[in-house]
Design a protein around this motif. Sequence first.
Motif, PDB file in Angstrom:
ATOM      1  N   LYS A  31       0.657  -1.326  -0.035  1.00  0.00           N
ATOM      2  CA  LYS A  31       0.007  -0.147   0.035  1.00  0.00           C
ATOM      3  C   LYS A  31       1.028   1.059   0.054  1.00  0.00           C
ATOM      4  O   LYS A  31       1.444   2.079   1.234  1.00  0.00           O
ATOM      5  CB  LYS A  31      -1.184  -0.048   1.668  1.00  0.00           C
ATOM      6  N   PRO A  33       1.720   5.553  -0.090  1.00  0.00           N
ATOM      7  CA  PRO A  33       0.808   7.152   0.230  1.00  0.00           C
ATOM      8  C   PRO A  33       0.885   7.711  -0.514  1.00  0.00           C
ATOM      9  O   PRO A  33       0.877   7.607  -1.426  1.00  0.00           O
ATOM     10  CB  PRO A  33       2.055   7.712   1.554  1.00  0.00           C
ATOM     11  N   THR A  34      -0.190   7.996  -1.177  1.00  0.00           N
ATOM     12  CA  THR A  34      -1.004   8.795  -1.997  1.00  0.00           C
ATOM     13  C   THR A  34      -0.600  10.880  -1.331  1.00  0.00           C
ATOM     14  O   THR A  34      -0.906  11.129  -0.114  1.00  0.00           O
ATOM     15  CB  THR A  34      -2.287   9.154  -2.416  1.00  0.00           C
ATOM     16  N   ASP A  36      -3.728  12.376  -1.583  1.00  0.00           N
ATOM     17  CA  ASP A  36      -4.676  12.904  -1.796  1.00  0.00           C
ATOM     18  C   ASP A  36      -5.044  12.965  -0.021  1.00  0.00           C
ATOM     19  O   ASP A  36      -5.576  13.162   0.594  1.00  0.00           O
ATOM     20  CB  ASP A  36      -5.383  11.649  -1.970  1.00  0.00           C
ATOM     21  N   GLN A  37      -3.793  12.078   0.543  1.00  0.00           N
ATOM     22  CA  GLN A  37      -3.914  12.247   1.989  1.00  0.00           C
ATOM     23  C   GLN A  37      -3.951  13.444   2.824  1.00  0.00           C
ATOM     24  O   GLN A  37      -2.588  13.325   2.519  1.00  0.00           O
ATOM     25  CB  GLN A  37      -3.007  10.974   2.833  1.00  0.00           C
ATOM     26  N   PRO A  38      -4.042  13.443   4.083  1.00  0.00           N
ATOM     27  CA  PRO A  38      -3.471  14.923   4.909  1.00  0.00           C
ATOM     28  C   PRO A  38      -1.878  14.455   4.981  1.00  0.00           C
ATOM     29  O   PRO A  38      -2.041  13.772   5.501  1.00  0.00           O
ATOM     30  CB  PRO A  38      -5.017  15.162   6.338  1.00  0.00           C
ATOM     31  N   ASN A  39      -1.812  15.825   5.200  1.00  0.00           N
ATOM     32  CA  ASN A  39      -0.115  16.199   5.991  1.00  0.00           C
ATOM     33  C   ASN A  39       0.488  15.029   5.113  1.00  0.00           C
ATOM     34  O   ASN A  39       1.616  14.970   5.550  1.00  0.00           O
ATOM     35  CB  ASN A  39      -0.179  15.492   7.186  1.00  0.00           C
ATOM     36  N   ILE A  40       0.660  14.618   3.801  1.00  0.00           N
ATOM     37  CA  ILE A  40       1.727  13.833   3.188  1.00  0.00           C
ATOM     38  C   ILE A  40       1.709  14.934   1.624  1.00  0.00           C
ATOM     39  O   ILE A  40       1.325  15.043   1.157  1.00  0.00           O
ATOM     40  CB  ILE A  40       1.001  12.358   2.481  1.00  0.00           C
ATOM     41  N   ARG A  48       9.559   8.121   2.299  1.00  0.00           N
ATOM     42  CA  ARG A  48       8.885   7.525   3.028  1.00  0.00           C
ATOM     43  C   ARG A  48       9.342   5.788   1.927  1.00  0.00           C
ATOM     44  O   ARG A  48      10.012   5.120   2.115  1.00  0.00           O
ATOM     45  CB  ARG A  48       7.675   6.688   2.971  1.00  0.00           C
TER      46      ARG A  48
END
Length: 84
Positions: A31, A33-34, A36-40, A48
């Motif tokens: 999986k 990280p995108t 679209d996710q908050p704080n990324i 990462r």
Amino acid sequence: MQKIKSYNNFLLNRKDRIANLLHFARTLDVKLPTLDQPNISAKGVYTRLTDENWWLRRLRKAHGKKLEQKIFNPASCIIVKANT
């Protein structure tokens, strides 16, 4: 001018590395990280993808999920009828 060329090469190499890491992760069902996710941020995704501990955690999770699917898949269960 030389600094700009070297920075452009760095960015291209970095993009290639990210693309390779993303492809590698997808082939392993890791999986990702995108943005679209908050704080990324893009830097966070890169950090990462280049972190050994992040990979170990993600690979453990992906492996566990695959193992769980095989164990609990009804098609892989052997049913033995009792003699009555």
